[in-house]
Design a protein around this motif. Structure first.
Motif, PDB file in Angstrom:
ATOM      1  N   LEU A  84       0.827  -1.212   0.000  1.00 15.82           N
ATOM      2  CA  LEU A  84       0.000   0.000   0.000  1.00 15.82           C
ATOM      3  C   LEU A  84       0.861   1.262   0.000  1.00 15.82           C
ATOM      4  O   LEU A  84       0.533   2.238  -0.679  1.00 15.82           O
ATOM      5  CB  LEU A  84      -0.930   0.012   1.218  1.00 15.82           C
ATOM      6  CG  LEU A  84      -2.030  -1.059   1.216  1.00 15.82           C
ATOM      7  CD1 LEU A  84      -2.747  -1.082   2.565  1.00 15.82           C
ATOM      8  CD2 LEU A  84      -3.026  -0.823   0.086  1.00 15.82           C
ATOM      9  N   SER A  85       1.962   1.251   0.744  1.00 17.10           N
ATOM     10  CA  SER A  85       2.715   2.515   0.780  1.00 17.10           C
ATOM     11  C   SER A  85       3.496   2.723  -0.510  1.00 17.10           C
ATOM     12  O   SER A  85       3.650   3.863  -0.961  1.00 17.10           O
ATOM     13  CB  SER A  85       3.575   2.649   2.043  1.00 17.10           C
ATOM     14  OG  SER A  85       4.442   1.578   2.131  1.00 17.10           O
ATOM     15  N   ALA A  86       3.954   1.638  -1.132  1.00 18.49           N
ATOM     16  CA  ALA A  86       4.599   1.805  -2.449  1.00 18.49           C
ATOM     17  C   ALA A  86       3.578   2.344  -3.454  1.00 18.49           C
ATOM     18  O   ALA A  86       3.882   3.223  -4.271  1.00 18.49           O
ATOM     19  CB  ALA A  86       5.178   0.472  -2.932  1.00 18.49           C
ATOM     20  N   GLY A  87       2.341   1.845  -3.365  1.00 18.97           N
ATOM     21  CA  GLY A  87       1.281   2.325  -4.260  1.00 18.97           C
ATOM     22  C   GLY A  87       0.988   3.799  -4.012  1.00 18.97           C
ATOM     23  O   GLY A  87       0.819   4.585  -4.946  1.00 18.97           O
ATOM     24  N   ALA A  88       0.945   4.179  -2.733  1.00 21.63           N
ATOM     25  CA  ALA A  88       0.612   5.564  -2.384  1.00 21.63           C
ATOM     26  C   ALA A  88       1.674   6.526  -2.913  1.00 21.63           C
ATOM     27  O   ALA A  88       1.356   7.644  -3.336  1.00 21.63           O
ATOM     28  CB  ALA A  88       0.482   5.703  -0.872  1.00 21.63           C
ATOM     29  N   GLU A  89       2.918   6.068  -2.893  1.00 22.36           N
ATOM     30  CA  GLU A  89       3.991   6.931  -3.388  1.00 22.36           C
ATOM     31  C   GLU A  89       3.810   7.224  -4.880  1.00 22.36           C
ATOM     32  O   GLU A  89       3.909   8.367  -5.327  1.00 22.36           O
ATOM     33  CB  GLU A  89       5.319   6.212  -3.158  1.00 22.36           C
ATOM     34  CG  GLU A  89       6.458   7.135  -2.829  1.00 22.36           C
ATOM     35  CD  GLU A  89       7.669   6.327  -2.402  1.00 22.36           C
ATOM     36  OE1 GLU A  89       8.618   6.253  -3.190  1.00 22.36           O
ATOM     37  OE2 GLU A  89       7.631   5.728  -1.297  1.00 22.36           O
ATOM     38  N   ARG A  90       3.499   6.180  -5.623  1.00 19.13           N
ATOM     39  CA  ARG A  90       3.286   6.377  -7.064  1.00 19.13           C
ATOM     40  C   ARG A  90       2.044   7.231  -7.317  1.00 19.13           C
ATOM     41  O   ARG A  90       2.018   8.091  -8.198  1.00 19.13           O
ATOM     42  CB  ARG A  90       3.124   5.023  -7.766  1.00 19.13           C
ATOM     43  CG  ARG A  90       4.407   4.212  -7.786  1.00 19.13           C
ATOM     44  CD  ARG A  90       4.182   2.838  -8.391  1.00 19.13           C
ATOM     45  NE  ARG A  90       3.782   2.898  -9.800  1.00 19.13           N
ATOM     46  CZ  ARG A  90       3.242   1.874 -10.462  1.00 19.13           C
ATOM     47  NH1 ARG A  90       3.003   0.731  -9.841  1.00 19.13           N
ATOM     48  NH2 ARG A  90       2.931   1.999 -11.738  1.00 19.13           N
ATOM     49  N   ALA A  91       0.999   7.003  -6.517  1.00 22.44           N
ATOM     50  CA  ALA A  91      -0.251   7.746  -6.699  1.00 22.44           C
ATOM     51  C   ALA A  91      -0.020   9.234  -6.411  1.00 22.44           C
ATOM     52  O   ALA A  91      -0.462  10.099  -7.174  1.00 22.44           O
ATOM     53  CB  ALA A  91      -1.330   7.175  -5.784  1.00 22.44           C
ATOM     54  N   ALA A  92       0.671   9.527  -5.313  1.00 19.68           N
ATOM     55  CA  ALA A  92       0.868  10.928  -4.918  1.00 19.68           C
ATOM     56  C   ALA A  92       1.648  11.683  -5.989  1.00 19.68           C
ATOM     57  O   ALA A  92       1.377  12.859  -6.269  1.00 19.68           O
ATOM     58  CB  ALA A  92       1.595  11.002  -3.578  1.00 19.68           C
ATOM     59  N   GLU A  93       2.594  10.992  -6.597  1.00 23.76           N
ATOM     60  CA  GLU A  93       3.392  11.610  -7.655  1.00 23.76           C
ATOM     61  C   GLU A  93       2.487  12.081  -8.804  1.00 23.76           C
ATOM     62  O   GLU A  93       2.616  13.189  -9.310  1.00 23.76           O
ATOM     63  CB  GLU A  93       4.363  10.563  -8.183  1.00 23.76           C
ATOM     64  CG  GLU A  93       5.718  11.077  -8.558  1.00 23.76           C
ATOM     65  CD  GLU A  93       6.631   9.895  -8.832  1.00 23.76           C
ATOM     66  OE1 GLU A  93       6.741   9.520 -10.019  1.00 23.76           O
ATOM     67  OE2 GLU A  93       7.170   9.318  -7.857  1.00 23.76           O
ATOM     68  N   MET A  94       1.536  11.215  -9.179  1.00 24.71           N
ATOM     69  CA  MET A  94       0.632  11.562 -10.281  1.00 24.71           C
ATOM     70  C   MET A  94      -0.347  12.661  -9.867  1.00 24.71           C
ATOM     71  O   MET A  94      -0.581  13.619 -10.601  1.00 24.71           O
ATOM     72  CB  MET A  94      -0.169  10.320 -10.717  1.00 24.71           C
ATOM     73  CG  MET A  94       0.659   9.292 -11.448  1.00 24.71           C
ATOM     74  SD  MET A  94      -0.378   7.911 -12.005  1.00 24.71           S
ATOM     75  CE  MET A  94      -0.162   6.775 -10.665  1.00 24.71           C
ATOM     76  N   ALA A  95      -0.928  12.505  -8.670  1.00 22.24           N
ATOM     77  CA  ALA A  95      -1.977  13.438  -8.246  1.00 22.24           C
ATOM     78  C   ALA A  95      -1.413  14.835  -7.992  1.00 22.24           C
ATOM     79  O   ALA A  95      -2.090  15.836  -8.247  1.00 22.24           O
ATOM     80  CB  ALA A  95      -2.670  12.905  -6.993  1.00 22.24           C
ATOM     81  N   SER A  96      -0.176  14.930  -7.519  1.00 21.61           N
ATOM     82  CA  SER A  96       0.351  16.251  -7.168  1.00 21.61           C
ATOM     83  C   SER A  96       0.512  17.132  -8.414  1.00 21.61           C
ATOM     84  O   SER A  96       0.378  18.354  -8.335  1.00 21.61           O
ATOM     85  CB  SER A  96       1.663  16.121  -6.400  1.00 21.61           C
ATOM     86  OG  SER A  96       2.610  15.486  -7.212  1.00 21.61           O
ATOM     87  N   VAL A  97       0.742  16.523  -9.558  1.00 18.56           N
ATOM     88  CA  VAL A  97       0.857  17.287 -10.807  1.00 18.56           C
ATOM     89  C   VAL A  97      -0.465  18.005 -11.098  1.00 18.56           C
ATOM     90  O   VAL A  97      -0.502  19.205 -11.394  1.00 18.56           O
ATOM     91  CB  VAL A  97       1.193  16.333 -11.994  1.00 18.56           C
ATOM     92  CG1 VAL A  97       1.199  17.076 -13.314  1.00 18.56           C
ATOM     93  CG2 VAL A  97       2.515  15.615 -11.752  1.00 18.56           C
ATOM     94  N   VAL A  98      -1.568  17.266 -10.972  1.00 16.67           N
ATOM     95  CA  VAL A  98      -2.886  17.828 -11.259  1.00 16.67           C
ATOM     96  C   VAL A  98      -3.247  18.883 -10.205  1.00 16.67           C
ATOM     97  O   VAL A  98      -3.772  19.950 -10.522  1.00 16.67           O
ATOM     98  CB  VAL A  98      -3.949  16.697 -11.317  1.00 16.67           C
ATOM     99  CG1 VAL A  98      -5.330  17.269 -11.563  1.00 16.67           C
ATOM    100  CG2 VAL A  98      -3.574  15.688 -12.401  1.00 16.67           C
ATOM    101  N   LEU A  99      -2.925  18.581  -8.950  1.00 21.05           N
ATOM    102  CA  LEU A  99      -3.226  19.539  -7.871  1.00 21.05           C
ATOM    103  C   LEU A  99      -2.495  20.859  -8.075  1.00 21.05           C
ATOM    104  O   LEU A  99      -3.078  21.930  -7.888  1.00 21.05           O
ATOM    105  CB  LEU A  99      -2.845  18.917  -6.524  1.00 21.05           C
ATOM    106  CG  LEU A  99      -3.990  18.366  -5.690  1.00 21.05           C
ATOM    107  CD1 LEU A  99      -4.891  19.492  -5.179  1.00 21.05           C
ATOM    108  CD2 LEU A  99      -4.841  17.382  -6.475  1.00 21.05           C
ATOM    109  N   ASP A 100      -1.238  20.799  -8.455  1.00 15.69           N
ATOM    110  CA  ASP A 100      -0.478  22.036  -8.685  1.00 15.69           C
ATOM    111  C   ASP A 100      -1.156  22.885  -9.752  1.00 15.69           C
ATOM    112  O   ASP A 100      -1.332  24.086  -9.601  1.00 15.69           O
ATOM    113  CB  ASP A 100       0.959  21.718  -9.139  1.00 15.69           C
ATOM    114  CG  ASP A 100       1.829  21.258  -7.974  1.00 15.69           C
ATOM    115  OD1 ASP A 100       1.369  21.408  -6.813  1.00 15.69           O
ATOM    116  OD2 ASP A 100       2.940  20.743  -8.212  1.00 15.69           O
TER     117      ASP A 100
END
Ligand code: AMP
Ligand code: TRP
Length: 330
Positions: A301-317
């Motif tokens: 789960l934490s490896a997944g969250a790391e990859r997810a956060a990377e993608m989501a932060s681009v859109v959030l910015d």
């Protein structure tokens, strides 16, 4: 094709979840670029919950997904509350979400009428968080069962409004609802959907049920006083069993009707019970191997969250900046 779906950490996933959603997740792994699957613990706190149980249920659901064939090397699997971008985007999207639209959500009406103590604001906001889940990844496809159709319509509307106002930042996703098995019904009440909360215990087949329990549930399935293994008016119970068997066998419902044209209800129910048992047995066996190692589950789960956060932060910015939040770039 970016695929995203979410599933609640209710621990006891049933045949409806498996047929309507989980089997589509597994299939999506090979098409997804990537396929992203999220266990939505933040959605779970929109109704009464117990903190220790929530955490334990989250492991149960993670283990069921892995046992069903999700492979962390071929998809992104993570826990919603590990990726803070979801809650932030939820608030940003709430500014372009109509209160009236939220008031029209069937799931809100159903669930709020069932709450005995508090009807929380979180329950009302649930569809906005769900929109944020998907829109944070610019996902194009959302595999779900029939009951989520309205929520996907709403996220399209939210994305459209956001883009009209702030520029083409979000992607309007399409739902992917299976043609057969999108709404598996309760075996005891074939006019209402199989469900963890609203349904009957005897009418709900759980993914982790033992073969004896599965057989008993199918044997006592409510049908009708007529005969004939066919779909049609007044035959909701039989039609539901036909759909289940047709998905498990990978055949059209009409092929099942032909095969059982001269069978009685008893024999047909036994055939569906046996097929379902065989279908779920490997999942149950793998689950019992995977579930005990919570440390390994946390690592996935934490490896997944790391990859997810990377993608989501681009859109959030991009979203924050277009909305006039935070410092300017010049
Ligand atoms: P939930 O457990 O509510 O998070 O649901 C997970 C997924 O299962 C969602 O995509 C639902 O649409 C789907 N689902 C839930 N109940 C059923 C059902 N009775 N038949 C088919 N799909 C279902
Ligand atoms: N509301 C969905 C359900 O009850 C779960 C969910 C949360 C979801 N976020 C999502 C489904 C995003 C699809 C996409 O089943």
């Amino acid at each position: 094709m970016r695929i995203f779906s979410g599933i609640q950490p209710t621990g006891r996933k049933h045949l409806g979840n498996y047929i309507g959603a989980i089997r589509q997740y597994v299939e999506g792994q090979d098409r997804g670029d990537p396929a992203i699957y999220c266990i939505v613990d933040l959605h779970a706190i929109s109704v009464a919950w117990d903190p220790a149980e929530l955490r334990s249920n989250l492991y149960d659901t993670t283990a069921i997904l892995l046992a069903s064939g999700l492979d962390p090397d071929r998809c992104v699997l993570f826990r919603q509350s590990d990726v803070r971008e979801h809650t932030e985007l939820c608030w940003l999207l709430s500014s372009v979400t109509s209160h009236g639209d939220l008031n029209r959500m069937h799931q809100f009406k159903d669930k709020s009428s069932k709450q005995r103590e508090l009807v929380s604001a979180a329950l009302f906001f649930y569809p906005v968080l769900q929109a944020a889940d998907v829109l944070a990844y610019r996902a194009e496809e959302v595999p779900v069962g029939e009951d989520q159709r309205q929520h996907v319509e709403l996220m399209r509307e939210i994305a459209r409004r956001f883009n009209e106002r702030f520029g083409e930042i979000l992607v309007e996703p399409d739902h992917r609802i299976p043609e057969i098995g999108a709404r598996i019904m309760d075996l005891q009440d074939p006019t209402s959907k199989m469900s963890t909360t609203g349904g009957s215990e005897q009418g709900t087949v759980y993914v982790l049920d033992e073969p004896a329990a599965i057989e008993k549930k199918f044997r006592s399935a409510v049908t009708d006083s007529g005969q004939g293994i066919v779909r049609g008016e007044g035959k909701e119970g039989i039609a539901n069993l036909i759909e289940i068997l047709s998905v498990i066998r990978g055949l059209e419902p009409s092929a099942i009707e032909e095969e059982f044209a001269s069978a009685g209800y008893g024999d047909f129910k036994s055939a569906v019970a046996e097929a379902t048992s065989e279908f779920l047995a490997p999942v149950r066996e793998r689950y019992s191997e995977i579930r005990p190692d919570e440390k390994a589950l946390d690592e996935v789960l934490s490896a997944g969250a790391e990859r997810a956060a990377e993608m989501a932060s681009v859109v959030l910015d991009e979203a924050r900046s277009a909305m006039g939040l935070g410092p300017g770039s010049g």
